[in-house]
Structure formats: C-alpha cells, structure tokens
Design a protein around this motif. Structure first.
Motif, PDB file in Angstrom:
ATOM      1  N   ASP A  72      14.600 -20.638   9.074  1.00 17.82           N
ATOM      2  CA  ASP A  72      15.698 -20.630   8.358  1.00 17.82           C
ATOM      3  C   ASP A  72      15.787 -22.118   7.692  1.00 17.82           C
ATOM      4  OD1 ASP A  72      18.020 -19.181   7.171  1.00 17.82           O
ATOM      5  OD2 ASP A  72      19.119 -20.358   8.663  1.00 17.82           O
ATOM      6  N   SER A  73      15.718 -23.191   8.476  1.00 16.64           N
ATOM      7  CA  SER A  73      15.827 -24.232   7.874  1.00 16.64           C
ATOM      8  C   SER A  73      14.949 -24.912   6.968  1.00 16.64           C
ATOM      9  CB  SER A  73      16.143 -25.287   9.116  1.00 16.64           C
ATOM     10  OG  SER A  73      14.646 -25.328   9.691  1.00 16.64           O
ATOM     11  N   SER A  74      13.799 -24.273   7.191  1.00 20.36           N
ATOM     12  CA  SER A  74      12.709 -24.679   6.314  1.00 20.36           C
ATOM     13  C   SER A  74      12.840 -24.124   4.883  1.00 20.36           C
ATOM     14  CB  SER A  74      11.112 -24.249   6.751  1.00 20.36           C
ATOM     15  OG  SER A  74      10.714 -24.923   7.955  1.00 20.36           O
ATOM     16  N   MET A  75      13.196 -22.639   4.779  1.00 18.56           N
ATOM     17  CA  MET A  75      13.477 -22.060   3.618  1.00 18.56           C
ATOM     18  C   MET A  75      14.588 -22.597   2.907  1.00 18.56           C
ATOM     19  SD  MET A  75      12.283 -19.726   1.537  1.00 18.56           S
ATOM     20  CE  MET A  75      12.521 -18.459   0.255  1.00 18.56           C
ATOM     21  N   THR A  76      15.675 -23.100   3.506  1.00 14.15           N
ATOM     22  CA  THR A  76      16.778 -23.662   3.240  1.00 14.15           C
ATOM     23  C   THR A  76      16.334 -24.952   2.350  1.00 14.15           C
ATOM     24  OG1 THR A  76      18.150 -22.681   4.828  1.00 14.15           O
ATOM     25  CG2 THR A  76      19.099 -24.592   3.465  1.00 14.15           C
TER      26      THR A  76
ATOM     27  N   GLY B 271      16.641 -25.935  -1.536  1.00 14.95           N
ATOM     28  CA  GLY B 271      17.306 -27.104  -2.026  1.00 14.95           C
ATOM     29  C   GLY B 271      16.448 -27.994  -3.064  1.00 14.95           C
ATOM     30  N   ARG B 272      15.060 -28.068  -2.672  1.00  8.29           N
ATOM     31  CA  ARG B 272      14.100 -28.707  -3.404  1.00  8.29           C
ATOM     32  C   ARG B 272      13.992 -28.044  -4.937  1.00  8.29           C
ATOM     33  NH1 ARG B 272       8.462 -27.924  -1.537  1.00  8.29           N
ATOM     34  NH2 ARG B 272       8.828 -25.901  -2.691  1.00  8.29           N
ATOM     35  N   GLU B 273      13.760 -26.733  -4.921  1.00  6.15           N
ATOM     36  CA  GLU B 273      13.604 -26.003  -6.078  1.00  6.15           C
ATOM     37  C   GLU B 273      15.031 -26.131  -6.977  1.00  6.15           C
ATOM     38  OE1 GLU B 273      10.906 -24.387  -7.562  1.00  6.15           O
ATOM     39  OE2 GLU B 273      10.125 -25.400  -5.526  1.00  6.15           O
TER      40      GLU B 273
END
Length: 106
Positions: free
Chosen positions: A42-46, A50-52
């Motif tokens: 979940d934190s990786s996808m978040t 944010g980057r995108e």
C-alpha cells in the motif's frame, strides 16, 4: 532521539518500534497469523501515485493507474536483458525529464 506516540491520558508513550517487535513475538509464540505485506504494498503504490501526480500535474486515482498504466517490467527478464534506457557514447543518459503538463502517466 525518542520515538513515541502521543497519549492523552498522561501516561508514558509507547515506542512504536518496541510495539512492533512485541506484536511479532506475540504472533510467533502464540501461533497467530502476522502479515504486514499489505502495509508495504500500500505504501509503495501510494508513493508511485504521488510520483505520477507530481510528474504530470494531474489527479491520479489508484484504480485508473492500475488499469491504464503501461507495463514497464521486461517480458523476458534474464541476466542478459538490456535496460530500457541506455547511456550514449559519453556515458550520459539523454532522455526527457518529466514536466508537469507535458508528461502523461497513461
């Protein structure tokens, strides 16, 4: 440095790192399931969202990114697989830098 969670009842705050170990040991000793993989995923996808969003200047939604984003993982991953971006003769990586308003995430 003291890491702790704030408490309103006037008691000494608990150290979250100590609590994490207590929860893990409790699961081991009492044969309880213990899996924090979802938290990591979940934190990786978040962070990817944010980057995108910062690269594109657009609102990025989780479901849209999962459904529409390109698959950038190599189809045939071996030790000989070439990376998608290679340096030029001088060793420089001359590629576009994402610019909000021009970069499109999908």
């Amino acid at each position: 440095m003291r890491i702790s969670q704030a408490r309103d009842d006037g008691q000494e705050p608990e150290n979250p790192y100590r609590l994490e170990h207590l929860h893990l040991l409790d699961a081991i000793w009492n044969d309880k399931p213990y899996n924090e993989g979802w938290i990591g995923a979940d934190s990786s996808m978040t962070s990817i969202i944010g980057r995108e969003a910062s690269y594109s200047g657009q609102v990025i939604r989780w479901d849209e990114l999962v459904a529409k984003a390109p698959d950038v993982f190599p189809k045939d991953l071996t030790w000989e697989t070439e990376p998608p971006v290679m340096p030029d003769e001088q060793g420089r990586y001359d590629h576009l830098v994402p610019i909000p308003g021009f970069y499109k995430p999908y």
